[in-house]
Motif scaffolding. Structure first.
Motif, PDB file in Angstrom:
ATOM      1  N   ARG A   1      -9.264  22.886   4.760  1.00 24.17           N
ATOM      2  CA  ARG A   1      -8.164  22.200   5.456  1.00 24.17           C
ATOM      3  C   ARG A   1      -6.899  23.017   5.240  1.00 24.17           C
ATOM      4  NH1 ARG A   1      -8.220  15.790   4.131  1.00 24.17           N
ATOM      5  NH2 ARG A   1     -10.432  15.557   3.626  1.00 24.17           N
ATOM      6  N   GLY A   2      -6.063  23.079   6.258  1.00 27.62           N
ATOM      7  CA  GLY A   2      -4.809  23.814   6.123  1.00 27.62           C
ATOM      8  C   GLY A   2      -4.966  25.310   6.238  1.00 27.62           C
ATOM      9  N   ASP A   3      -6.152  25.777   6.673  1.00 30.91           N
ATOM     10  CA  ASP A   3      -6.327  27.211   6.871  1.00 30.91           C
ATOM     11  C   ASP A   3      -5.471  27.693   8.037  1.00 30.91           C
ATOM     12  OD1 ASP A   3      -8.245  28.033   4.906  1.00 30.91           O
ATOM     13  OD2 ASP A   3      -9.765  26.890   5.991  1.00 30.91           O
TER      14      ASP A   3
ATOM     15  N   ASP B   1     -14.083  13.386   2.139  1.00 34.38           N
ATOM     16  CA  ASP B   1     -15.087  13.681   3.172  1.00 34.38           C
ATOM     17  C   ASP B   1     -16.366  12.881   2.934  1.00 34.38           C
ATOM     18  OD1 ASP B   1     -13.365  15.411   4.414  1.00 34.38           O
ATOM     19  OD2 ASP B   1     -14.270  17.244   3.587  1.00 34.38           O
ATOM     20  N   ILE B   2     -16.771  12.781   1.672  1.00 33.32           N
ATOM     21  CA  ILE B   2     -17.971  12.005   1.331  1.00 33.32           C
ATOM     22  C   ILE B   2     -17.734  10.526   1.624  1.00 33.32           C
ATOM     23  CG2 ILE B   2     -19.440  11.241  -0.566  1.00 33.32           C
ATOM     24  CD1 ILE B   2     -19.001  14.008  -1.842  1.00 33.32           C
ATOM     25  N   LYS B   3     -16.557  10.025   1.249  1.00 35.54           N
ATOM     26  CA  LYS B   3     -16.233   8.609   1.461  1.00 35.54           C
ATOM     27  C   LYS B   3     -16.201   8.263   2.943  1.00 35.54           C
ATOM     28  CE  LYS B   3     -12.718   5.144   0.287  1.00 35.54           C
ATOM     29  NZ  LYS B   3     -11.397   4.933  -0.375  1.00 35.54           N
ATOM     30  N   GLU B   4     -15.693   9.193   3.786  1.00 36.68           N
ATOM     31  CA  GLU B   4     -15.584   8.946   5.221  1.00 36.68           C
ATOM     32  C   GLU B   4     -16.848   9.326   5.977  1.00 36.68           C
ATOM     33  OE1 GLU B   4     -12.093  10.920   6.628  1.00 36.68           O
ATOM     34  OE2 GLU B   4     -10.721   9.609   5.510  1.00 36.68           O
ATOM     35  N   GLY B   5     -17.861   9.820   5.250  1.00 40.49           N
ATOM     36  CA  GLY B   5     -19.138  10.113   5.872  1.00 40.49           C
ATOM     37  C   GLY B   5     -19.205  11.434   6.607  1.00 40.49           C
ATOM     38  N   LEU B   6     -18.222  12.336   6.408  1.00 40.37           N
ATOM     39  CA  LEU B   6     -18.238  13.626   7.070  1.00 40.37           C
ATOM     40  C   LEU B   6     -19.278  14.551   6.472  1.00 40.37           C
ATOM     41  CD1 LEU B   6     -15.504  12.489   8.143  1.00 40.37           C
ATOM     42  CD2 LEU B   6     -14.702  14.849   8.202  1.00 40.37           C
ATOM     43  N   ILE B   7     -19.543  14.410   5.178  1.00 33.58           N
ATOM     44  CA  ILE B   7     -20.595  15.191   4.518  1.00 33.58           C
ATOM     45  C   ILE B   7     -21.372  14.275   3.598  1.00 33.58           C
ATOM     46  CG2 ILE B   7     -19.314  17.371   4.612  1.00 33.58           C
ATOM     47  CD1 ILE B   7     -18.622  16.996   1.667  1.00 33.58           C
ATOM     48  N   GLN B   8     -22.580  14.696   3.239  1.00 36.34           N
ATOM     49  CA  GLN B   8     -23.408  13.939   2.304  1.00 36.34           C
ATOM     50  C   GLN B   8     -23.175  14.455   0.889  1.00 36.34           C
ATOM     51  OE1 GLN B   8     -25.212  11.314   3.358  1.00 36.34           O
ATOM     52  NE2 GLN B   8     -24.352  11.744   5.393  1.00 36.34           N
ATOM     53  N   GLU B   9     -23.240  13.563  -0.072  1.00 35.14           N
ATOM     54  CA  GLU B   9     -22.944  13.933  -1.461  1.00 35.14           C
ATOM     55  C   GLU B   9     -23.913  14.978  -1.985  1.00 35.14           C
ATOM     56  OE1 GLU B   9     -21.536  11.705  -5.543  1.00 35.14           O
ATOM     57  OE2 GLU B   9     -22.386  10.562  -3.887  1.00 35.14           O
ATOM     58  N   GLU B  10     -25.159  14.963  -1.464  1.00 39.17           N
ATOM     59  CA  GLU B  10     -26.149  15.908  -1.977  1.00 39.17           C
ATOM     60  C   GLU B  10     -26.038  17.274  -1.332  1.00 39.17           C
ATOM     61  OE1 GLU B  10     -28.080  13.396   1.262  1.00 39.17           O
ATOM     62  OE2 GLU B  10     -26.806  13.116  -0.499  1.00 39.17           O
ATOM     63  N   GLU B  11     -25.148  17.432  -0.297  1.00 47.83           N
ATOM     64  CA  GLU B  11     -25.004  18.736   0.342  1.00 47.83           C
ATOM     65  C   GLU B  11     -24.539  19.775  -0.668  1.00 47.83           C
ATOM     66  OE1 GLU B  11     -22.781  19.111   3.889  1.00 47.83           O
ATOM     67  OE2 GLU B  11     -23.642  17.356   4.833  1.00 47.83           O
TER      68      GLU B  11
ATOM     69  N   HIS C   1      -9.303  17.520  12.969  1.00 48.89           N
ATOM     70  CA  HIS C   1      -8.402  18.241  13.889  1.00 48.89           C
ATOM     71  C   HIS C   1      -6.963  17.821  13.623  1.00 48.89           C
ATOM     72  CE1 HIS C   1      -7.101  20.578  17.222  1.00 48.89           C
ATOM     73  NE2 HIS C   1      -6.924  19.576  18.061  1.00 48.89           N
ATOM     74  N   THR C   2      -6.327  17.119  14.543  1.00 45.09           N
ATOM     75  CA  THR C   2      -4.908  16.784  14.430  1.00 45.09           C
ATOM     76  C   THR C   2      -4.646  15.914  13.203  1.00 45.09           C
ATOM     77  OG1 THR C   2      -4.814  16.813  16.838  1.00 45.09           O
ATOM     78  CG2 THR C   2      -2.927  15.883  15.688  1.00 45.09           C
ATOM     79  N   PHE C   3      -3.655  16.302  12.397  1.00 42.62           N
ATOM     80  CA  PHE C   3      -3.280  15.600  11.164  1.00 42.62           C
ATOM     81  C   PHE C   3      -4.478  15.460  10.217  1.00 42.62           C
ATOM     82  CE2 PHE C   3      -0.445  13.727  14.484  1.00 42.62           C
ATOM     83  CZ  PHE C   3       0.714  14.394  14.097  1.00 42.62           C
ATOM     84  N   CYS C   4      -5.447  16.391  10.325  1.00 34.96           N
ATOM     85  CA  CYS C   4      -6.642  16.382   9.479  1.00 34.96           C
ATOM     86  C   CYS C   4      -7.467  15.109   9.658  1.00 34.96           C
ATOM     87  CB  CYS C   4      -6.280  16.571   8.005  1.00 34.96           C
ATOM     88  SG  CYS C   4      -5.874  18.282   7.608  1.00 34.96           S
ATOM     89  N   SER C   5      -7.327  14.449  10.804  1.00 41.96           N
ATOM     90  CA  SER C   5      -8.115  13.251  11.079  1.00 41.96           C
ATOM     91  C   SER C   5      -9.495  13.655  11.589  1.00 41.96           C
ATOM     92  CB  SER C   5      -7.413  12.380  12.135  1.00 41.96           C
ATOM     93  OG  SER C   5      -6.145  11.981  11.681  1.00 41.96           O
ATOM     94  N   PRO C   6     -10.531  12.873  11.263  1.00 40.92           N
ATOM     95  CA  PRO C   6     -11.868  13.187  11.756  1.00 40.92           C
ATOM     96  C   PRO C   6     -11.917  13.188  13.287  1.00 40.92           C
ATOM     97  CG  PRO C   6     -11.979  11.569   9.986  1.00 40.92           C
ATOM     98  CD  PRO C   6     -10.532  11.723  10.337  1.00 40.92           C
TER      99      PRO C   6
ATOM    100  N   ASP D   1     -11.734  22.528  24.370  1.00 39.53           N
ATOM    101  CA  ASP D   1     -10.793  21.628  23.687  1.00 39.53           C
ATOM    102  C   ASP D   1      -9.975  22.363  22.640  1.00 39.53           C
ATOM    103  OD1 ASP D   1     -11.852  19.625  25.205  1.00 39.53           O
ATOM    104  OD2 ASP D   1     -12.841  18.569  23.562  1.00 39.53           O
ATOM    105  N   GLN D   2     -10.495  23.478  22.133  1.00 40.66           N
ATOM    106  CA  GLN D   2      -9.843  24.263  21.091  1.00 40.66           C
ATOM    107  C   GLN D   2      -9.535  23.413  19.856  1.00 40.66           C
ATOM    108  OE1 GLN D   2      -6.534  26.533  22.674  1.00 40.66           O
ATOM    109  NE2 GLN D   2      -7.632  27.053  24.556  1.00 40.66           N
ATOM    110  N   SER D   3     -10.531  22.612  19.458  1.00 43.04           N
ATOM    111  CA  SER D   3     -10.367  21.678  18.349  1.00 43.04           C
ATOM    112  C   SER D   3     -11.194  22.030  17.117  1.00 43.04           C
ATOM    113  CB  SER D   3     -10.756  20.254  18.801  1.00 43.04           C
ATOM    114  OG  SER D   3      -9.969  19.831  19.891  1.00 43.04           O
ATOM    115  N   PHE D   4     -12.054  23.057  17.225  1.00 42.65           N
ATOM    116  CA  PHE D   4     -12.988  23.356  16.140  1.00 42.65           C
ATOM    117  C   PHE D   4     -12.721  24.728  15.527  1.00 42.65           C
ATOM    118  CE2 PHE D   4     -15.288  20.516  19.021  1.00 42.65           C
ATOM    119  CZ  PHE D   4     -15.704  19.535  18.149  1.00 42.65           C
ATOM    120  N   TYR D   5     -12.852  24.788  14.216  1.00 46.05           N
ATOM    121  CA  TYR D   5     -12.951  26.067  13.510  1.00 46.05           C
ATOM    122  C   TYR D   5     -14.183  26.002  12.639  1.00 46.05           C
ATOM    123  CZ  TYR D   5     -12.202  30.129  10.631  1.00 46.05           C
ATOM    124  OH  TYR D   5     -12.379  31.342  10.008  1.00 46.05           O
ATOM    125  N   LEU D   6     -15.108  26.934  12.852  1.00 43.99           N
ATOM    126  CA  LEU D   6     -16.351  26.949  12.086  1.00 43.99           C
ATOM    127  C   LEU D   6     -16.121  27.656  10.753  1.00 43.99           C
ATOM    128  CD1 LEU D   6     -17.309  26.729  15.189  1.00 43.99           C
ATOM    129  CD2 LEU D   6     -19.528  27.394  14.285  1.00 43.99           C
TER     130      LEU D   6
END
Length: 308
Positions: free
Chosen positions: A72-74, A117-127, A177-182, A192-197
């Motif tokens: 984030r913030g890159d 990210d784990i709390k909001e479900g963006l990633i799994q804890e075991e990742e 994306h915007t304001f670091c919101s999911p 859309d120019q919304s993603f950075y891999l």
């Protein structure tokens, strides 16, 4: 993260910084394609003086940047593809040295972000967890000091666009994306120019779809050519000043037409729906110029062979 994009936004670069503009254009490689005034293989040059021309640059990109991938913030230019060809030159880079205290603060913040990210479900804890201080292409902090490039580029092949779109559509909820919101909606995964891999997502893309970007570092003075229709993204490894210029090559004319039509099918309020290139008008004037040149050429030959 502070970034100045597409500067100057309204005025012409040559009016604001005339000397810099002349030096930049004179330094461009492959002048027959890239010169915005005399490049005979640049179709944008074929537009007559009395016709309103699209603003193809030069434009500057000025931004802070650090070597470590933060997540984030890159300091990034997000994944997108341009309707025309482009050349981008890194004109200045300055390294930012973080103190141990600053690095420790970053590591603490990244741990907090991971828990969120784990709390909001963006990633799994075991990742698999990316270690603190990780920098793409380096295994530890000592190796990070050896990096010389100012910007990290990822350029994808046109042939891989369908798979790239499928991956982003499948995993878009893992991005912010915007304001670091999911992310909650995707209209077009690339336009859309919304993603950075990040490094993690590039690895998953390779594992799931067999798609791998051409990844390299750009150093000061190096020019990067991006063909029309090739999705690409950039991350600043140092604080950078880049200058970019668009041009229209005959070889990629079909791709310009395809993208223009693709942009036109986007929703009316989409930020890139407008046809700013006006490629059809360029082609008409380019053909007219070619016919005129041929007529002049054959007229001269007729005079040489047959006399006046």
């Amino acid at each position: 993260m502070l970034k100045l994009k597409d500067w100057p936004p309204s005025d012409k670069f040559e009016d604001v910084l005339p000397r810099h503009c002349d030096e930049f254009i004179s330094a461009l490689p492959f002048q027959m394609y890239t010169n915005p005034k005399s490049g005979f293989l640049n179709l944008a040059v074929k537009l007559p003086a009395n016709v309103l021309k699209p603003d193809l640059g030069p434009k500057s990109y000025i931004a802070y940047g650090v070597k470590e991938e933060l997540g984030r913030g890159d300091s990034v230019t997000k994944l997108h593809c341009d309707v025309s060809d482009a050349v981008n030159i890194l004109t200045h880079a300055a390294e930012v040295d973080l103190t141990e205290e600053q690095q420790s603060g970053i590591d603490r913040l990244k741990r907090r972000h991971r828990m969120q990210d784990i709390k909001e479900g963006l990633i799994q804890e075991e990742e698999e967890r990316i270690p603190d201080g990780f920098c793409e292409g380096s295994s530890n902090r000592e190796e990070r000091t050896e990096q010389k490039g100012g910007a990290l580029w990822d350029i994808f092949r046109r042939e891989d666009v369908p798979k790239l779109e499928a991956y982003l559509t499948k995993h878009y909820r893992e991005f912010r994306h915007t304001f670091c919101s999911p992310m909650t909606e995707v209209i077009h995964p690339i336009h859309d120019q919304s993603f950075y891999l990040t490094a993690k997502h590039k690895q998953k893309l390779k594992e799931e779809y067999g798609v791998e970007a051409w990844t390299f570092e750009q150093d000061v003075g190096e020019a990067v050519f991006i063909p029309a229709g090739c999705p690409h993204q950039v991350r600043n490894l140092k604080s950078c000043t880049k200058v970019a210029l668009d041009f229209v090559s005959p070889e990629n004319l079909d791709e310009c037409f395809r993208l223009t039509e693709e942009f036109r099918q986007l929703p009316r309020n989409h930020k890139i729906r407008e046809d700013k290139l006006e490629i059809k008008k360029m082609v008409v004037y380019a053909v007219e110029q070619a016919v005129r040149d041929l007529e002049d050429l054959f007229g001269i030959r007729h005079l040489i062979i047959n006399g006046p």
